[in-house]
Write a protein that holds these residues in place. Structure first.
Motif: not given
Length: 371
Positions: A275-284, A352-357
């Motif tokens: 749940s925390g990962i999903e919320a963090a990915q949206f903010e990222m 390679g890509f540096e940014l997560p997601g």
């Protein structure tokens, strides 16, 4: 049981309780504060993409300098920076400076009528230029064996006050003054600053590019941060969080903060982590990825598109072929994207890509734009 305080710090520039992956850099500069004039690390420039922890690192190092007796002037590269340096230094060192040099309160906000402010009250400033005023301040600090650290965030190219600061700073270094300059900015901004012939002196500064933090360091920092505040995290949750963070400092604080709020009691389990990962990915996506994507030129985006077929690492030669361009042409955009922090080197001729997601985000954006 009283709620436990969330120890994670996704806010701008806040120093976390455990700093992951920057120990070598921090120790070098901490040693420089002790060594004093002559240590090359006293003049250091940090570069990195958004969210790599540049501002946080500047804040931490300024705190460390103050613990070692230095006074600090923490400023940003904006108009009025030079005067701000004097005022911040006077405020930080007011316990050491003569009465005429002290910072004083010049207004107090009441009911929104007047702001709270500090004024650098130098009664002898008439007829003095900025270099003379800064030198006078350093003269007063010298008998105490105290140095001045200037930190500059968000370095900007084509900024006249930066040219003046660099010129004065060069002279102060030559005089053996106890002074330090730590600056940070996005890679392409720093590159443009250093290419300005008026401040070529800064090309000799130590430079550190803040890139991906190893998973092992992320895992340790996550676990120590959580346990220090009285919670536990399961191995499965820790593994999922580390994978989602992908070595990105801002993402570590986001994931940690959201996992903490999603957990119940004294344990963060896999469900709370997801749940925390999903919320963090949206903010990222909204805070970092969207802004970075909007800054890409057509050529930048063509290079990024040509990397998408590769799973992790791309050869520059393959990218050029997919773009239908020469390797020399592709190399221009490779350099631009390296400077923006979008990609990183993975060996000779490899990136390679540096940014997560980032990969999934770009694919979604391209799909949206096709409609």
């Amino acid at each position: 049981m009283a709620a436990l305080n969330n120890p994670f710090t996704p806010g701008f520039g806040q120093v976390p309780p455990f700093m992951a992956g920057r120990r070598y850099v921090i120790e070098n500069i901490e040693d420089a504060f002790v060594n004093g004039p002559g240590d090359p690390n006293l003049t250091t420039i940090f570069t990195g993409a958004r969210g790599t922890g540049k501002t946080t690192l500047l804040t931490l190092l300024a705190d460390e300098a103050e613990e070692r007796g230095w006074i600090t002037a923490r400023v940003s590269s904006v108009p009025g920076m030079l005067e701000d340096i004097l005022q911040q230094a006077a405020r930080s060192g007011s316990h050491l400076l003569a009465q005429g040099q002290k910072a004083r309160i010049n207004s107090i906000g009441i009911g929104g009528v007047a702001p709270l402010g500090w004024e650098y009250d130098d009664s002898n400033k008439a007829g003095k230029n900025w270099r003379s005023r800064l030198t006078s301040l350093l003269d007063e600090l010298e008998p105490h064996g105290v140095g001045l650290l200037i930190t500059i965030d968000e370095l900007q190219p084509e900024f006249d006050e930066m040219v003046q600061l660099a010129s004065v700073y060069q002279h102060l270094i030559a005089e053996g003054r106890r002074i330090s300059l730590l600056a940070a900015g996005l890679p392409y901004q720093v590159s443009r600053v250093l290419n300005d012939k008026s401040i070529s002196f800064l090309r000799r500064a130590a430079r550190h590019q803040l890139t991906r933090i190893p998973d092992s360091d992320i895992r340790v920092a996550l676990k120590e941060t959580i346990e220090a505040e009285g919670k536990q995290i399961t191995d499965e949750a820790l593994l999922a969080a580390t994978s989602a963070i992908d070595g990105f400092p801002f993402m570590m604080q986001l994931v940690g903060y959201r996992m903490w709020t999603q957990s119940n009691g004294s344990r963060i389990d896999l469900d709370a982590a997801k749940s925390g990962i999903e919320a963090a990915q949206f903010e990222m996506r909204s805070n970092i990825l969207e802004t970075t994507y909007m800054e890409l030129s057509d050529g930048d985006l063509a290079f990024v598109k040509a990397m998408l077929p590769d799973k992790n690492v791309s050869l520059t030669a393959d990218i050029a072929n997919r773009m239908g361009k020469s390797t020399g042409y592709a190399a221009q955009y490779r350099r631009r994207l390296l400077e923006k922090g979008v990609i990183g080197e993975r060996g000779r001729g490899k990136v390679g890509f540096e940014l997560p997601g980032w990969r999934d985000f770009v694919l979604e954006k391209l799909e949206e734009e096709d409609f």
